[in-house]
Design a protein around this motif. Sequence first.
Motif, PDB file in Angstrom:
ATOM      1  N   LEU A  71      -6.105   2.196  23.044  1.00 26.15           N
ATOM      2  CA  LEU A  71      -5.323   0.995  23.327  1.00 26.15           C
ATOM      3  C   LEU A  71      -6.236  -0.216  23.516  1.00 26.15           C
ATOM      4  O   LEU A  71      -5.912  -1.322  23.060  1.00 26.15           O
ATOM      5  CB  LEU A  71      -4.459   1.212  24.566  1.00 26.15           C
ATOM      6  CG  LEU A  71      -3.525   0.075  24.942  1.00 26.15           C
ATOM      7  CD1 LEU A  71      -2.481  -0.122  23.850  1.00 26.15           C
ATOM      8  CD2 LEU A  71      -2.858   0.358  26.264  1.00 26.15           C
ATOM      9  N   VAL A  72      -7.386  -0.007  24.134  1.00 26.51           N
ATOM     10  CA  VAL A  72      -8.356  -1.093  24.276  1.00 26.51           C
ATOM     11  C   VAL A  72      -8.821  -1.562  22.902  1.00 26.51           C
ATOM     12  O   VAL A  72      -8.897  -2.769  22.635  1.00 26.51           O
ATOM     13  CB  VAL A  72      -9.553  -0.638  25.144  1.00 26.51           C
ATOM     14  CG1 VAL A  72     -10.687  -1.647  25.098  1.00 26.51           C
ATOM     15  CG2 VAL A  72      -9.106  -0.404  26.564  1.00 26.51           C
ATOM     16  N   ARG A  73      -9.103  -0.628  22.004  1.00 34.69           N
ATOM     17  CA  ARG A  73      -9.534  -0.993  20.653  1.00 34.69           C
ATOM     18  C   ARG A  73      -8.401  -1.667  19.888  1.00 34.69           C
ATOM     19  O   ARG A  73      -8.629  -2.595  19.114  1.00 34.69           O
ATOM     20  CB  ARG A  73     -10.026   0.253  19.900  1.00 34.69           C
ATOM     21  CG  ARG A  73     -10.417   0.032  18.455  1.00 34.69           C
ATOM     22  CD  ARG A  73     -11.404  -1.092  18.238  1.00 34.69           C
ATOM     23  NE  ARG A  73     -12.635  -0.886  18.958  1.00 34.69           N
ATOM     24  CZ  ARG A  73     -13.518  -1.862  19.215  1.00 34.69           C
ATOM     25  NH1 ARG A  73     -13.309  -3.072  18.796  1.00 34.69           N
ATOM     26  NH2 ARG A  73     -14.598  -1.609  19.890  1.00 34.69           N
ATOM     27  N   ASP A  82      -9.681  -2.455  12.083  1.00 31.83           N
ATOM     28  CA  ASP A  82      -9.938  -1.744  13.334  1.00 31.83           C
ATOM     29  C   ASP A  82      -8.642  -1.473  14.088  1.00 31.83           C
ATOM     30  O   ASP A  82      -8.461  -0.407  14.670  1.00 31.83           O
ATOM     31  CB  ASP A  82     -10.879  -2.543  14.239  1.00 31.83           C
ATOM     32  CG  ASP A  82     -12.303  -2.535  13.727  1.00 31.83           C
ATOM     33  OD1 ASP A  82     -12.681  -1.553  13.070  1.00 31.83           O
ATOM     34  OD2 ASP A  82     -13.028  -3.508  13.997  1.00 31.83           O
ATOM     35  N   ARG A  83      -7.747  -2.433  14.058  1.00 32.81           N
ATOM     36  CA  ARG A  83      -6.465  -2.262  14.749  1.00 32.81           C
ATOM     37  C   ARG A  83      -5.610  -1.201  14.072  1.00 32.81           C
ATOM     38  O   ARG A  83      -4.936  -0.412  14.738  1.00 32.81           O
ATOM     39  CB  ARG A  83      -5.738  -3.593  14.816  1.00 32.81           C
ATOM     40  CG  ARG A  83      -6.381  -4.547  15.776  1.00 32.81           C
ATOM     41  CD  ARG A  83      -5.543  -5.789  15.971  1.00 32.81           C
ATOM     42  NE  ARG A  83      -6.075  -6.582  17.035  1.00 32.81           N
ATOM     43  CZ  ARG A  83      -6.784  -7.685  16.860  1.00 32.81           C
ATOM     44  NH1 ARG A  83      -7.021  -8.127  15.648  1.00 32.81           N
ATOM     45  NH2 ARG A  83      -7.241  -8.351  17.899  1.00 32.81           N
ATOM     46  N   VAL A  84      -5.628  -1.165  12.743  1.00 26.92           N
ATOM     47  CA  VAL A  84      -4.860  -0.143  12.015  1.00 26.92           C
ATOM     48  C   VAL A  84      -5.435   1.237  12.298  1.00 26.92           C
ATOM     49  O   VAL A  84      -4.695   2.200  12.528  1.00 26.92           O
ATOM     50  CB  VAL A  84      -4.836  -0.442  10.504  1.00 26.92           C
ATOM     51  CG1 VAL A  84      -4.283   0.737   9.723  1.00 26.92           C
ATOM     52  CG2 VAL A  84      -4.025  -1.683  10.224  1.00 26.92           C
ATOM     53  N   ASP A  88      -3.568   4.342  14.120  1.00 24.90           N
ATOM     54  CA  ASP A  88      -3.544   5.669  13.507  1.00 24.90           C
ATOM     55  C   ASP A  88      -4.027   6.732  14.497  1.00 24.90           C
ATOM     56  O   ASP A  88      -3.427   7.801  14.634  1.00 24.90           O
ATOM     57  CB  ASP A  88      -4.419   5.644  12.259  1.00 24.90           C
ATOM     58  CG  ASP A  88      -4.168   6.817  11.343  1.00 24.90           C
ATOM     59  OD1 ASP A  88      -3.015   7.272  11.267  1.00 24.90           O
ATOM     60  OD2 ASP A  88      -5.126   7.267  10.689  1.00 24.90           O
ATOM     61  N   CYS A  89      -5.097   6.410  15.216  1.00 22.32           N
ATOM     62  CA  CYS A  89      -5.621   7.337  16.227  1.00 22.32           C
ATOM     63  C   CYS A  89      -4.641   7.489  17.389  1.00 22.32           C
ATOM     64  O   CYS A  89      -4.494   8.567  17.956  1.00 22.32           O
ATOM     65  CB  CYS A  89      -6.971   6.817  16.709  1.00 22.32           C
ATOM     66  SG  CYS A  89      -7.809   7.930  17.823  1.00 22.32           S
ATOM     67  N   ALA A 129      -1.850   0.066   5.606  1.00 21.80           N
ATOM     68  CA  ALA A 129      -3.000   0.066   4.700  1.00 21.80           C
ATOM     69  C   ALA A 129      -2.652  -0.642   3.389  1.00 21.80           C
ATOM     70  O   ALA A 129      -3.461  -1.413   2.848  1.00 21.80           O
ATOM     71  CB  ALA A 129      -3.440   1.502   4.427  1.00 21.80           C
ATOM     72  N   LYS A 130      -1.449  -0.391   2.890  1.00 23.28           N
ATOM     73  CA  LYS A 130      -1.025  -1.057   1.658  1.00 23.28           C
ATOM     74  C   LYS A 130      -0.885  -2.562   1.880  1.00 23.28           C
ATOM     75  O   LYS A 130      -1.240  -3.365   1.013  1.00 23.28           O
ATOM     76  CB  LYS A 130       0.294  -0.461   1.168  1.00 23.28           C
ATOM     77  CG  LYS A 130       0.686  -0.912  -0.201  1.00 23.28           C
ATOM     78  CD  LYS A 130       1.905  -0.160  -0.692  1.00 23.28           C
ATOM     79  CE  LYS A 130       2.280  -0.658  -2.069  1.00 23.28           C
ATOM     80  NZ  LYS A 130       3.497  -0.020  -2.539  1.00 23.28           N
ATOM     81  N   PHE A 131      -0.382  -2.964   3.031  1.00 25.74           N
ATOM     82  CA  PHE A 131      -0.248  -4.384   3.333  1.00 25.74           C
ATOM     83  C   PHE A 131      -1.613  -5.054   3.426  1.00 25.74           C
ATOM     84  O   PHE A 131      -1.805  -6.173   2.928  1.00 25.74           O
ATOM     85  CB  PHE A 131       0.516  -4.571   4.649  1.00 25.74           C
ATOM     86  CG  PHE A 131       0.612  -5.999   5.078  1.00 25.74           C
ATOM     87  CD1 PHE A 131       1.457  -6.874   4.414  1.00 25.74           C
ATOM     88  CD2 PHE A 131      -0.142  -6.453   6.134  1.00 25.74           C
ATOM     89  CE1 PHE A 131       1.539  -8.200   4.801  1.00 25.74           C
ATOM     90  CE2 PHE A 131      -0.069  -7.777   6.531  1.00 25.74           C
ATOM     91  CZ  PHE A 131       0.773  -8.647   5.865  1.00 25.74           C
ATOM     92  N   LEU A 132      -2.583  -4.385   4.059  1.00 24.02           N
ATOM     93  CA  LEU A 132      -3.918  -4.966   4.178  1.00 24.02           C
ATOM     94  C   LEU A 132      -4.632  -5.018   2.833  1.00 24.02           C
ATOM     95  O   LEU A 132      -5.430  -5.917   2.580  1.00 24.02           O
ATOM     96  CB  LEU A 132      -4.754  -4.175   5.186  1.00 24.02           C
ATOM     97  CG  LEU A 132      -4.372  -4.339   6.647  1.00 24.02           C
ATOM     98  CD1 LEU A 132      -5.200  -3.414   7.509  1.00 24.02           C
ATOM     99  CD2 LEU A 132      -4.528  -5.775   7.087  1.00 24.02           C
ATOM    100  N   LEU A 133      -4.328  -4.081   1.965  1.00 24.52           N
ATOM    101  CA  LEU A 133      -4.989  -4.024   0.666  1.00 24.52           C
ATOM    102  C   LEU A 133      -4.420  -5.048  -0.306  1.00 24.52           C
ATOM    103  O   LEU A 133      -5.161  -5.763  -0.974  1.00 24.52           O
ATOM    104  CB  LEU A 133      -4.860  -2.609   0.084  1.00 24.52           C
ATOM    105  CG  LEU A 133      -5.620  -2.312  -1.184  1.00 24.52           C
ATOM    106  CD1 LEU A 133      -7.119  -2.401  -0.910  1.00 24.52           C
ATOM    107  CD2 LEU A 133      -5.272  -0.940  -1.697  1.00 24.52           C
ATOM    108  N   ARG A 134      -3.073  -5.137  -0.364  1.00 26.91           N
ATOM    109  CA  ARG A 134      -2.432  -5.978  -1.375  1.00 26.91           C
ATOM    110  C   ARG A 134      -1.723  -7.204  -0.829  1.00 26.91           C
ATOM    111  O   ARG A 134      -1.335  -8.084  -1.586  1.00 26.91           O
ATOM    112  CB  ARG A 134      -1.412  -5.151  -2.160  1.00 26.91           C
ATOM    113  CG  ARG A 134      -2.060  -4.021  -2.930  1.00 26.91           C
ATOM    114  CD  ARG A 134      -1.046  -3.327  -3.780  1.00 26.91           C
ATOM    115  NE  ARG A 134      -1.659  -2.182  -4.434  1.00 26.91           N
ATOM    116  CZ  ARG A 134      -0.975  -1.172  -4.904  1.00 26.91           C
ATOM    117  NH1 ARG A 134       0.318  -1.161  -4.819  1.00 26.91           N
ATOM    118  NH2 ARG A 134      -1.599  -0.174  -5.480  1.00 26.91           N
TER     119      ARG A 134
END
Length: 139
Positions: A71-73, A82-84, A88-89, A129-134
């Motif tokens: 949550l800190v990260r 890093d947030r994604v 995920d974690c 991930a798709k949003f960050l990529l495209r």
Amino acid sequence: MTSVLSWALPLALLLLMLAMACTLVRLLKGPSAQDRVLALDCMYLNAMLSVLSWALPLALLLLMLAMACTLVRLLKGPSAQDRVLALDCMYLNAMLAMLVLGLLYGSSDYFEAALLIAAFGFVGSTAMAKFLLRGEVIE
């Protein structure tokens, strides 16, 4: 706290060894083979329950600690990636916590909740991930 542990832990181990010794006597001097098998099963069950009684709450505590670190990260992450990854974690730790709770309480409802968390987490992390990529989720 340490004063309680200084006598409670040796007492618990002593009681466990006493129960195993009584079961061992029954195993060696049981009147029939069926009694010996039952004594062996009882010895195995006592050893397993003693481990699970402290291992499951410890695992749950460590998973909650991992979720707090994640949550800190998630809040401080320098980049969106890093947030994604933290999200995920986080869902992975939540799923594992649900599985541990299911084992701790002996309920299958927690396993179904863990399956739902895994499915929604996979879809969410794939969409992010798709949003960050495209730059878009749906084409």
